[in-house]
Design a protein around this motif. Structure first.
Motif, PDB file in Angstrom:
ATOM      1  N   ILE A 202      11.261  31.612 -22.453  1.00 34.89           N
ATOM      2  CA  ILE A 202      10.473  31.725 -21.219  1.00 34.89           C
ATOM      3  C   ILE A 202      10.060  33.178 -21.024  1.00 34.89           C
ATOM      4  N   LEU A 203      11.033  34.080 -21.151  1.00 34.32           N
ATOM      5  CA  LEU A 203      10.720  35.509 -21.067  1.00 34.32           C
ATOM      6  C   LEU A 203       9.710  35.900 -22.134  1.00 34.32           C
ATOM      7  N   TYR A 204       9.953  35.463 -23.355  1.00 33.03           N
ATOM      8  CA  TYR A 204       9.095  35.878 -24.468  1.00 33.03           C
ATOM      9  C   TYR A 204       7.653  35.429 -24.250  1.00 33.03           C
ATOM     10  N   MET A 205       7.471  34.187 -23.864  1.00 33.99           N
ATOM     11  CA  MET A 205       6.124  33.666 -23.604  1.00 33.99           C
ATOM     12  C   MET A 205       5.466  34.422 -22.451  1.00 33.99           C
ATOM     13  N   ASN A 206       6.224  34.668 -21.382  1.00 34.10           N
ATOM     14  CA  ASN A 206       5.655  35.312 -20.200  1.00 34.10           C
ATOM     15  C   ASN A 206       5.219  36.750 -20.446  1.00 34.10           C
ATOM     16  N   GLN A 207       5.723  37.352 -21.507  1.00 36.06           N
ATOM     17  CA  GLN A 207       5.366  38.740 -21.779  1.00 36.06           C
ATOM     18  C   GLN A 207       3.966  38.886 -22.380  1.00 36.06           C
ATOM     19  N   PHE A 208       3.370  37.797 -22.831  1.00 35.45           N
ATOM     20  CA  PHE A 208       2.028  37.898 -23.425  1.00 35.45           C
ATOM     21  C   PHE A 208       0.950  38.188 -22.372  1.00 35.45           C
ATOM     22  N   LEU A 286      -2.881  30.692 -21.232  1.00 31.98           N
ATOM     23  CA  LEU A 286      -1.459  30.484 -21.528  1.00 31.98           C
ATOM     24  C   LEU A 286      -0.703  29.766 -20.411  1.00 31.98           C
ATOM     25  N   ARG A 287      -1.367  29.356 -19.368  1.00 29.99           N
ATOM     26  CA  ARG A 287      -0.656  28.690 -18.269  1.00 29.99           C
ATOM     27  C   ARG A 287       0.061  27.425 -18.751  1.00 29.99           C
ATOM     28  N   VAL A 288      -0.645  26.576 -19.491  1.00 32.50           N
ATOM     29  CA  VAL A 288      -0.026  25.330 -19.962  1.00 32.50           C
ATOM     30  C   VAL A 288       1.109  25.611 -20.950  1.00 32.50           C
ATOM     31  N   PRO A 289       0.950  26.507 -21.945  1.00 36.92           N
ATOM     32  CA  PRO A 289       2.086  26.832 -22.807  1.00 36.92           C
ATOM     33  C   PRO A 289       3.280  27.399 -22.040  1.00 36.92           C
ATOM     34  N   ILE A 290       3.024  28.195 -21.009  1.00 34.12           N
ATOM     35  CA  ILE A 290       4.130  28.713 -20.189  1.00 34.12           C
ATOM     36  C   ILE A 290       4.862  27.562 -19.508  1.00 34.12           C
ATOM     37  N   GLU A 291       4.102  26.657 -18.925  1.00 31.89           N
ATOM     38  CA  GLU A 291       4.715  25.518 -18.226  1.00 31.89           C
ATOM     39  C   GLU A 291       5.483  24.629 -19.197  1.00 31.89           C
ATOM     40  N   ARG A 292       4.967  24.457 -20.396  1.00 28.49           N
ATOM     41  CA  ARG A 292       5.683  23.649 -21.396  1.00 28.49           C
ATOM     42  C   ARG A 292       6.950  24.350 -21.877  1.00 28.49           C
ATOM     43  N   THR A 293       6.912  25.668 -21.916  1.00 31.16           N
ATOM     44  CA  THR A 293       8.108  26.430 -22.292  1.00 31.16           C
ATOM     45  C   THR A 293       9.211  26.253 -21.261  1.00 31.16           C
ATOM     46  N   ILE A 294       8.850  26.341 -19.994  1.00 28.93           N
ATOM     47  CA  ILE A 294       9.829  26.130 -18.922  1.00 28.93           C
ATOM     48  C   ILE A 294      10.350  24.696 -18.971  1.00 28.93           C
ATOM     49  N   ALA A 295       9.442  23.750 -19.173  1.00 30.64           N
ATOM     50  CA  ALA A 295       9.845  22.340 -19.246  1.00 30.64           C
ATOM     51  C   ALA A 295      10.769  22.095 -20.429  1.00 30.64           C
ATOM     52  N   ALA A 296      10.494  22.747 -21.564  1.00 29.34           N
ATOM     53  CA  ALA A 296      11.341  22.566 -22.751  1.00 29.34           C
ATOM     54  C   ALA A 296      12.758  23.051 -22.492  1.00 29.34           C
ATOM     55  N   ALA A 297      12.896  24.223 -21.897  1.00 28.54           N
ATOM     56  CA  ALA A 297      14.231  24.753 -21.613  1.00 28.54           C
ATOM     57  C   ALA A 297      14.977  23.866 -20.622  1.00 28.54           C
ATOM     58  N   CYS A 298      14.296  23.457 -19.566  1.00 33.56           N
ATOM     59  CA  CYS A 298      14.951  22.632 -18.540  1.00 33.56           C
ATOM     60  C   CYS A 298      15.306  21.244 -19.086  1.00 33.56           C
ATOM     61  N   ALA A 299      14.385  20.635 -19.830  1.00 33.37           N
ATOM     62  CA  ALA A 299      14.660  19.317 -20.396  1.00 33.37           C
ATOM     63  C   ALA A 299      15.794  19.394 -21.408  1.00 33.37           C
ATOM     64  N   HIS A 300      15.759  20.406 -22.258  1.00 28.29           N
ATOM     65  CA  HIS A 300      16.821  20.571 -23.257  1.00 28.29           C
ATOM     66  C   HIS A 300      18.174  20.723 -22.573  1.00 28.29           C
ATOM     67  N   GLY A 301      18.242  21.586 -21.562  1.00 31.14           N
ATOM     68  CA  GLY A 301      19.507  21.812 -20.881  1.00 31.14           C
ATOM     69  C   GLY A 301      20.021  20.576 -20.161  1.00 31.14           C
ATOM     70  N   ALA A 302      19.116  19.880 -19.468  1.00 26.56           N
ATOM     71  CA  ALA A 302      19.521  18.674 -18.736  1.00 26.56           C
ATOM     72  C   ALA A 302      19.992  17.584 -19.710  1.00 26.56           C
ATOM     73  N   LEU A 303      19.274  17.397 -20.797  1.00 24.23           N
ATOM     74  CA  LEU A 303      19.660  16.386 -21.790  1.00 24.23           C
ATOM     75  C   LEU A 303      20.960  16.765 -22.490  1.00 24.23           C
ATOM     76  N   LEU A 304      21.164  18.054 -22.701  1.00 22.60           N
ATOM     77  CA  LEU A 304      22.419  18.502 -23.305  1.00 22.60           C
ATOM     78  C   LEU A 304      23.589  18.204 -22.384  1.00 22.60           C
ATOM     79  N   ALA A 305      23.403  18.451 -21.090  1.00 20.56           N
ATOM     80  CA  ALA A 305      24.454  18.140 -20.120  1.00 20.56           C
ATOM     81  C   ALA A 305      24.751  16.639 -20.098  1.00 20.56           C
ATOM     82  N   ILE A 306      23.697  15.832 -20.154  1.00 21.04           N
ATOM     83  CA  ILE A 306      23.887  14.380 -20.187  1.00 21.04           C
ATOM     84  C   ILE A 306      24.611  13.968 -21.464  1.00 21.04           C
ATOM     85  N   GLY A 307      24.203  14.532 -22.589  1.00 20.34           N
ATOM     86  CA  GLY A 307      24.840  14.196 -23.858  1.00 20.34           C
ATOM     87  C   GLY A 307      26.314  14.552 -23.888  1.00 20.34           C
TER      88      GLY A 307
END
Length: 315
Positions: A202-208, A286-307
């Motif tokens: 998220i940080l890396y993408m936002n720096q562009f 880059l708005r959509v890639p930024i939003e997808r980056t945030i969604a990827a981190a949140c989805a990954h974390g939530a699914l990991l917690a569920i798993g």
């Protein structure tokens, strides 16, 4: 000034003004980090105390909010937010509270100091029941958050910002697990890595979008240091390492097989990476890639917690 940015006229309520200055939407990554820690402790066979969980979450959110506010202050002091004409609000370019006259630099600095001060004192009182390990985890997290943007260290300006974010969010997972488990475990460390790396993206993408302003202000992170055509590949590299780590941890038995649910976030990272590769030189694309980056981190974390939670129920 874009019409959707905050102004004093649009925020007459001072309580709401200060609340929004913490950039609450970004606090979601701390919430999910805590959920991974709770799930890790539960997967290890422990009992998860709702009272301890609530206290841990409040402390973590307070600390993150304080760090967000102080980061805005230091970015105002070094000029990067004032220079930034290519920002993608609300994701990059800071909160704009100082630049748009909603709050003064002094008010932002004082508010950030109060938030971190309360988090520090409350954390010290809370940690008394859990031993030396929690003191170390908490102190390390607060130090990293402060040193990220504050002089004289200004770690993000020295190319260490990504490491700071990865360590900081890894400590959230480990510390949350520690409170419930009553000690250190390897499972939360293994679980934290992939999530922390995706939050780092998220940080890396936002720096562009902020690249030109950051360079002008002397913030020499890697997106500034590297030629644009090379820097854009860093995002894909971080994502690949994150997902490979998770798969490897499951393969060697460090994490349960149900943790592989978190790989369902891969398409979001792939689409975000493709967007960055195509539009790294076009900040407003880059708005959509930024939003997808945030969604990827949140989805990954939530699914990991569920798993992790399911792994105990399916034994």
């Amino acid at each position: 000034m874009p019409a959707h940015e905050p102004t004093l006229a649009s925020l007459p309520n001072p309580v709401l003004r200060y609340f929004l200055a913490t950039r609450p939407a970004f606090l979601s990554v701390t919430l999910i980090g805590c959920l991974i820690g709770f799930a890790s402790a539960f997967a290890g066979g422990g009992y998860v105390s709702a009272t301890l969980a609530a206290k841990t979450l409040v402390l973590a959110l307070l600390a993150h909010a304080g760090i967000n506010v102080l980061n805005d202050y230091y970015d105002a002091r070094n000029g990067t937010d004032a220079f930034n004409t290519e920002r993608v609000f609300p994701y990059t370019g800071g909160s704009r509270f100082i630049q748009n006259g909603v709050l003064t630099e002094r008010q932002i600095a004082g508010f950030g100091a109060v938030l971190l001060g309360v988090a520090t004192v409350a954390g010290l009182l809370f940690a008394r029941s859990f031993g030396r390990g929690l003191y170390v985890i908490g102190a390390a997290g607060l130090f990293i958050g402060w040193a990220y943007s504050a002089p004289p260290l200004k770690l993000n300006s020295r190319g260490i910002g990504e490491l700071c974010v990865a360590l900081g969010f890894g400590l959230i997972v480990v510390g949350t697990d520690y409170v419930q488990r009553g000690g250190l475990g390897f499972t939360p460390v293994a679980a934290a890595v992939s999530y922390a790396l995706l939050v780092t993206n998220i940080l890396y993408m936002n720096q562009f979008p902020d690249r030109a302003a950051d360079a002008q202000a002397g913030k020499c992170h890697w997106v500034v240091r590297l030629p644009l055509q090379q820097a854009r590949w860093g995002y894909a590299l971080i994502a690949v390492v994150a997902y490979l780590w998770l798969a490897a941890a499951v393969a060697i038995g460090v994490l349960p097989s149900t943790a592989l649910l978190a790989l369902l976030a891969v398409p979001l990272s792939v689409m975000a990476a493709r967007g960055l590769l195509r539009h790294a030189h076009e900040p407003q694309q880059l708005r959509v890639p930024i939003e997808r980056t945030i969604a990827a981190a949140c989805a990954h974390g939530a699914l990991l917690a569920i798993g992790l939670t399911l792994s105990r129920w399916l034994r």
